[in-house]
Scaffold this motif. Sequence first.
Motif, PDB file in Angstrom:
ATOM      1  N   UNK A  89      30.469   8.063 -48.341  1.00  0.00           N
ATOM      2  CA  UNK A  89      31.062   7.705 -46.909  1.00  0.00           C
ATOM      3  C   UNK A  89      31.367   5.814 -47.063  1.00  0.00           C
ATOM      4  N   UNK A  90      30.479   5.608 -47.393  1.00  0.00           N
ATOM      5  CA  UNK A  90      30.587   3.718 -47.535  1.00  0.00           C
ATOM      6  C   UNK A  90      31.566   3.269 -48.897  1.00  0.00           C
TER       7      UNK A  90
ATOM      8  N   UNK B  69      18.348  14.176 -51.487  1.00  0.00           N
ATOM      9  CA  UNK B  69      19.635  13.703 -52.266  1.00  0.00           C
ATOM     10  C   UNK B  69      21.043  13.756 -52.230  1.00  0.00           C
ATOM     11  N   UNK B  70      21.467  15.032 -51.332  1.00  0.00           N
ATOM     12  CA  UNK B  70      22.637  15.784 -51.282  1.00  0.00           C
ATOM     13  C   UNK B  70      23.383  14.978 -50.201  1.00  0.00           C
ATOM     14  N   UNK B  71      21.748  14.304 -48.917  1.00  0.00           N
ATOM     15  CA  UNK B  71      22.518  13.354 -48.254  1.00  0.00           C
ATOM     16  C   UNK B  71      22.817  12.243 -48.337  1.00  0.00           C
ATOM     17  N   UNK B  72      21.796  12.056 -49.374  1.00  0.00           N
ATOM     18  CA  UNK B  72      21.814  10.169 -50.137  1.00  0.00           C
ATOM     19  C   UNK B  72      23.515  10.062 -50.736  1.00  0.00           C
ATOM     20  N   UNK B  73      24.056  11.256 -51.408  1.00  0.00           N
ATOM     21  CA  UNK B  73      24.896  11.391 -52.294  1.00  0.00           C
ATOM     22  C   UNK B  73      26.327  10.865 -51.514  1.00  0.00           C
TER      23      UNK B  73
ATOM     24  N   UNK C 182      23.477  19.006 -57.039  1.00  0.00           N
ATOM     25  CA  UNK C 182      22.850  18.577 -56.762  1.00  0.00           C
ATOM     26  C   UNK C 182      22.464  18.767 -55.003  1.00  0.00           C
ATOM     27  N   UNK C 183      23.545  20.181 -55.313  1.00  0.00           N
ATOM     28  CA  UNK C 183      22.659  21.033 -53.553  1.00  0.00           C
ATOM     29  C   UNK C 183      23.466  20.378 -52.498  1.00  0.00           C
TER      30      UNK C 183
END
Length: 286
Positions: free
Chosen positions: A202-203, A193-197, A187-188
């Motif tokens: 957090x949610x 993608x990493x930001x969305x993950x 995922x990096x």
Amino acid sequence: MRIALPSKGRLADDARELLELAGLEPEMRGERALQAALGDDFTALFVRAADIPEFVADGAADLGITGRDLVEEVGRPVDVLLDLGFGRCRLAVAAREDDRIQSIDDVPPGTRVATTFPRLTERFFARRGLPVTLVPISGAVEVAPHLGVADIVVDLVSTGSTLRMNGLREIATILHSTALLVGRTTLGRDDDDARRARELVAALESVIRARGKRYLMANVPRAALPAVKEILPGIDGPTVIDILNGGEHVAAHAVVDARDVYRTIARLKEIGATGILVTRIERLMP
Ligand code: AMP
């Protein structure tokens, strides 16, 4: 991004409820759909919980929700992003109540062990230096000793009632498990993608955190504020708001532990609080 979710079984409903509370409701096209849009960023893939570690490890899905037991059993590399807290169970060794095997030290070499978790079972007994014969089966492990196909079992236990009903006794715990959010190891850190993950983590975390908390409001005598601060520590101390009734009372609001609410209300009443209100919190980000 693709997120693999259990299509049925113990984890399916809880996973879906958690996502919905976080604002991600699958847009199902038909009851048995294999895929569904999940908010703007995700597509849910509905698959067997046992297949999810494999799908995430080989990149067929970017993320997945499944049990730690299955992640460990499959043994493929995935990143654990968040412990979701539900689906709590343990993988346990159990023997017949009327058996001479009373503890794990009584298990003789060559014992036949029925399980749906052959890898974890093999590893557990190998670490103890005890050669056993695995009897891999695909379900209803608890009947194996009664059918004579195995001497003991390794099975998931939640309340323990299945074991008890089948005359089995737990003699050791191999692993404690809960549902996990896992991600592919590729995922990096800083692409989209990493930001969305991270946003999803957090949610979900905010929903999980809110579950054990309540928002408590009460009108209290202004003179009792030092005591209120002790009773309602809140996250940063209680919020105190004027009430337009002459100034003798103020409203105090705070986030409290759900399990303390009962005692907190009693203590607030003792110092003259009125109009006490307790509500659930949907999400909490400190
Ligand atoms: P219990 O009677 O509550 O101890 O539940 C035991 C039965 O439910 C066994 O057949 C287990 O395989 C199954 N089970 C319990 N917890 C889980 C879980 N978290 N995930 C999948 N299966 C479970």
